[in-house]
Design an enzyme around this catalytic site. Structure first.
Site, short mmCIF file in Angstrom:
data_model
loop_
_atom_site.label_atom_id
_atom_site.label_comp_id
_atom_site.label_asym_id
_atom_site.label_seq_id
_atom_site.Cartn_x
_atom_site.Cartn_y
_atom_site.Cartn_z
N LYS A 112 0.88 -1.15 0.21
CA LYS A 112 0.05 0.12 0.09
C LYS A 112 0.80 1.33 0.03
O LYS A 112 0.26 2.37 -0.35
CB LYS A 112 -1.06 -0.13 1.07
CG LYS A 112 -1.98 -1.05 1.04
CD LYS A 112 -2.86 -1.18 2.24
CE LYS A 112 -4.07 -2.30 1.75
NZ LYS A 112 -3.56 -3.51 2.06
C1 LIG Z 1 -4.37 -4.60 1.38
C2 LIG Z 1 -3.76 -5.88 1.40
C3 LIG Z 1 -4.15 -7.05 0.43
C4 LIG Z 1 -5.25 -6.93 -0.32
O1 LIG Z 1 -5.30 -5.81 -1.32
P1 LIG Z 1 -6.76 -5.23 -2.33
O2 LIG Z 1 -5.97 -4.36 -3.09
O3 LIG Z 1 -7.59 -4.99 -0.96
O4 LIG Z 1 -7.31 -6.65 -3.00
C5 LIG Z 1 -3.30 -7.96 0.39
N1 LIG Z 1 -2.38 -8.43 1.05
C6 LIG Z 1 -1.83 -7.25 2.11
C7 LIG Z 1 -0.67 -7.73 2.81
C8 LIG Z 1 -2.63 -6.07 2.14
O5 LIG Z 1 -2.03 -5.03 3.01
#
Ligand SMILES: *Cc1c(COP(=O)(O)O)cnc(C)c1O
Length: 462
Positions: A112
């Site tokens: 993210k």
């Molecule tokens: C947010 C997250 C996901 C999921 O991602 P999306 O974009 O919501 O599908 C998967 N793995 C980790 C470690 C995350 O922080």
């Protein structure tokens, strides 16, 4: 570049307008009106670029000249300068045709950071032109909160409020949020669960009259288009390294809200030769049931070792459905309106279309731990549980394909030590910049599970 709402009830908006909001006013999600298309020659010309230079090339058409090139360049370079690996998103080979794309070298150790480091800087940039301030409000079950706080804490035109469920996030995750300093940074521990936090945030966005007229709320979860946009870049980065455009590449993506994998779908639509996109889910498998059986229905929420994928409904799936329905907002609205009233399915032709692009799999906790253990014992490679779900799904869906399969490694294993311990392995160490996390001072306020409590808190701080 203009953006339209999936629900069809809102005039086209420009990039800045979409950046500074959450859902579209009609309740839909913003998508680009047209996607830029890259020829093989265009893709070829991107091959030798650094990660930051590639990012600038990929995202510029979406910004449509609203930010001058040199300013955008500065923002992007700054955003990725805090990453702990010179390649930003290193690609690691595991075995013949099997790769990991490490997306956890950012400040908060999850993918993210790729978008939220940029989002905070973009907000500051556009707001300093208008001399305005905004209020960021978000709910988190863990990773989004810390990445958003870390991305926005230097943004002096932003006040950021992150709600997490009190005593229901892991200690590492809580400390990653509550130790972020800044007088514009506020952590609220809500006496409730994650759904309560999300409901409060939704209600606050729906009625923003508690803010003065010159302020508005901005979303940092993946309904914000900028989150998706920045994630398109690493699909290009990985595929180019593996020989695109003269070779096709497949990706397996640990999926919760369908944000990350939707970015992969967009990369494919833009011309990147992606063979298969594997939707990797844990026991919360609504997307797997849809892709494998044409069954779209809500069940109960399961708590798993991969908590960032513990969702009942994936909000970004609406963006994909909009395309699947030929961008017919009426059909989309009907589908969304009937959701929750029993199991839904799409037409046979539409389902065939889904399967030309996506594979899917659901991996339970026991298998997740087994994958973590076996890969560590076999290759000395420690996976976080989300990545383990991704790798197992990649293996479940691998066909006699000549395309290399890249699993997105979405988080650092030290963020999710429960799963590592359950796999029978030693607790992983935090990277150097977080080694003192447990001795840093925490700051957060516990608030009742009520919209009015959260609204009063915000009003008294902005
Ligand atoms: C947010 C997250 C996901 C999921 O991602 P999306 O974009 O919501 O599908 C998967 N793995 C980790 C470690 C995350 O922080």
């Amino acid at each position: 570049m203009k953006y339209i709402s999936t629900r069809g009830g809102c005039p086209p908006q420009n990039f800045e307008e979409v950046l500074l909001t959450g859902l579209a006013p009609d309740g839909g999600l913003f998508v680009p009106q047209n996607l830029p298309k890259l020829s093989n020659t265009d893709i070829e010309s991107l091959r030798s670029l650094s990660y930051s230079d590639l990012a600038i090339e990929i995202i510029s058409p979406f910004i449509g000249g609203e930010i001058p090139a040199e300013d955008l360049q500065k923002i992007i370079i700054e955003s990725y300068s805090g990453f702990g690996h010179p390649e930003i998103a290193p690609l690691k080979q595991l075995s013949e045709g099997e790769y990991l794309l490490e997306l956890y070298h950012g400040p908060t150790l999850a993918f993210k950071d790729f978008a939220l480091q940029v989002l905070g800087r973009l907000l500051n940039y556009v707001l300093s032109k208008t001399k305005k301030r905004v209020v960021i409000l978000g709910a988190t079950s863990g990773d989004t909160g810390s990445a958003a706080l870390e991305g926005c804490r230097h943004s002096d035109r932003v006040d950021i409020f992150i709600l997490h469920p009190h005593q229901r996030v892991s200690e590492v995750q809580r400390r990653q949020m509550t130790t972020v300093c800044g007088k514009n940074v506020f952590n609220l521990a809500v006496n409730g669960n994650f759904d309560d936090c999300q409901r409060i945030v939704k209600e606050a966005f729906a009625d923003q009259s508690f803010l003065s007229d010159d302020k508005q709320l901005v979303a940092v979860n993946s309904i914000n288009w900028v989150r998706i946009l920045l994630q398109i870049v690493y699909y290009f980065f990985a595929a180019l390294k593996l020989g695109a455009p003269s070779r096709t590449v497949s990706f397996s993506v640990p999926t919760g809200n369908f944000g990350d994998i939707y970015a992969g779908y967009l990369a494919k639509c833009m011309g990147l030769p992606i063979d298969r996109l594997v939707v990797a889910t844990n026991k919360n498998d609504i997307l797997h049931r849809f892709i494998s059986r044409n069954e779209y229905s809500m069940t109960v929420l399961n708590k798993t070792y991969s908590p960032s994928m513990d969702i009942l409904v994936s909000s970004n799936f609406e963006r994909y459905l909009f395309d699947l329905f030929g961008r017919d907002s009426k059909e989309l609205c009907q589908f969304m309106d009937s959701f929750g009233k029993g199991s839904l399915s799409v037409g046979e032709d539409q389902w065939e279309q889904v399967k030309t692009c996506f594979d899917s799999s659901s991996v339970d906790d026991e298998t997740t731990c087994k994958v973590i253990r076996e890969l560590f014992n076999g290759k000395g490679e420690l996976l976080d549980p989300h990545t383990a779900v991704g790798l197992q799904s990649a293996r479940n869906c691998a066909r006699d394909s000549k395309s290399p399969m890249v699993t997105l490694a979405t988080a650092h294993p030290a963020k999710f030590s429960d799963a590592i311990l359950a796999a029978g392995l030693a607790e992983p160490e935090l990277p150097p910049h977080l080694q003192d996390l447990f001795s840093r001072e925490e700051r957060y306020s516990v608030v009742p599970n009520e919209l009015s409590a959260v609204v009063d808190f915000i009003k008294s701080r902005v």
